[in-house]
Design an enzyme around this catalytic site. Structure first.
Site, PDB file in Angstrom:
ATOM      1  N   SER A 284       0.887  -1.281   0.139  1.00 44.68           N
ATOM      2  CA  SER A 284       0.026  -0.139  -0.005  1.00 44.68           C
ATOM      3  C   SER A 284       0.892   1.135  -0.011  1.00 44.68           C
ATOM      4  CB  SER A 284      -0.934   0.089   1.271  1.00 44.68           C
ATOM      5  OG  SER A 284      -0.219   0.484   2.351  1.00 44.68           O
TER       6      SER A 284
ATOM      7  N   LYS B  80       5.059   0.656   9.975  1.00 41.72           N
ATOM      8  CA  LYS B  80       4.669   2.152  10.424  1.00 41.72           C
ATOM      9  C   LYS B  80       5.965   2.559  11.005  1.00 41.72           C
ATOM     10  CE  LYS B  80       0.285   1.774   9.054  1.00 41.72           C
ATOM     11  NZ  LYS B  80      -0.134   2.410   7.956  1.00 41.72           N
TER      12      LYS B  80
ATOM     13  N   SER C 257       0.858   3.655   2.254  1.00 41.60           N
ATOM     14  CA  SER C 257       0.897   4.396   3.625  1.00 41.60           C
ATOM     15  C   SER C 257       2.196   4.856   4.271  1.00 41.60           C
ATOM     16  CB  SER C 257       0.190   3.416   4.636  1.00 41.60           C
ATOM     17  OG  SER C 257       1.099   2.279   5.011  1.00 41.60           O
TER      18      SER C 257
ATOM     19  N   SER D  16      -2.989   6.736   5.595  1.00 42.36           N
ATOM     20  CA  SER D  16      -2.454   5.870   6.448  1.00 42.36           C
ATOM     21  C   SER D  16      -3.323   5.349   7.802  1.00 42.36           C
ATOM     22  CB  SER D  16      -1.005   6.215   7.239  1.00 42.36           C
ATOM     23  OG  SER D  16      -0.703   5.254   8.098  1.00 42.36           O
TER      24      SER D  16
END
Length: 272
Positions: A74, A137, A76, A228
């Site tokens: 993705s 993250k 994010s 995100s």
């Protein structure tokens, strides 16, 4: 992925047990009168177990305690990580953990502010289908920190982060979805990295913009702050869900044998 770990552990145990049983008991029954082994009488399953066990055991040890590969699906973490990036994760940076259970057995280190971490998603609550999936993250808040996020401005323990413009983001293929976004250098205490910002668009974390991180937890966010799903929405990341620290991009491509796209400039990039 947990299912892959389960399969790898199971295959390693099965082949190891077969090899050990043959070594200790079964091989003796195949001995000829002069004490030599009759290789022709060796069962095929034993032959395969002896051949595959060392390979499976080595792969299991490397993935569990040294480095594990992951793929970014993705946007994010743009612009740091792009869709299609294949990354390596340091599995011992935050302590050695057992496969499948993720239980820490040896203490080594703790996440630092700005680290890009892979973890098992804690979920938004009962019934969240993504609970346990691997997420990636950046660590923003350490235990005891007070974090504020107002509009697009981040504050840590009352200190407002400084931002320097780095130009406009330009990506290819699936990464083109963020074209036109502004690249900003976010200057955190002891760490700098780029984030993306969409003009006049920002994520509203459901009215909450101030968090105090409890002991044994971290607050994590994606670098693409407006795209995100991170700790601003589902809360703090428990330490026991950490899997490792991302440190290297070793490939970026999509499609079988990279037929859809291939970005050679991504090979060997460090992850800031």
């Amino acid at each position: 992925m947990v299912w892959f770990e389960i399969i790898l552990v199971a295959l390693t145990l099965i082949t190891g047990v077969i090899w050990l049983l043959d070594k200790l008991f079964l091989a003796k029954r195949r001995a000829t009168a002069d004490g030599l082994l009759d290789e022709r009488a060796e069962p095929v399953v034993v032959d395969y177990a002896r051949a595959f066990f060392p390979v499976l055991a080595l792969v299991l040890m490397l993935r569990s305690f040294v480095a594990e590969p992951f793929r970014i699906p993705s946007s994010s973490m743009m612009p740091t990580l792009l869709i299609g990036d294949f990354i390596l994760v340091n599995k011992f940076a935050y302590g050695l953990r057992l496969p499948i259970t993720n239980r820490k057995v040896i203490e080594i280190g703790e996440p630092g502010r700005g680290d890009v971490v892979v973890f098992r998603y804690p979920g938004k609550g009962p019934g969240d289908p993504n609970t346990g999936a691997d997420y990636i993250k950046r660590v923003i808040g350490l235990p005891g920190d007070t974090i504020e996020y107002a509009g697009t401005t981040l504050s840590i323990n009352g200190q407002v982060m400084q931002y320097a413009p780095k130009g406009e983001f330009k990506g290819n293929g699936r990464n083109a979805e963020m074209n036109g976004a502004t690249r900003l250098l976010e200057k955190m205490p002891g760490h700098e990295h780029e984030v993306l910002e969409l003009p006049d668009q920002f994520v509203d974390p459901r009215g909450e913009s101030r968090w105090t991180v409890p002991p044994g937890h971290y607050l994590v966010m994606g670098d693409n702050r407006d795209r995100s799903d991170d700790g601003r929405f589902w809360g703090y990341l428990p330490e026991e869900r950490l899997r490792g620290k991302a440190f290297l991009v070793w490939l970026n491509c999509s499609g079988w044998f990279c037929t859809d796209s291939f970005e050679p400039s991504r090979i060997g990039n460090d992850i800031p």
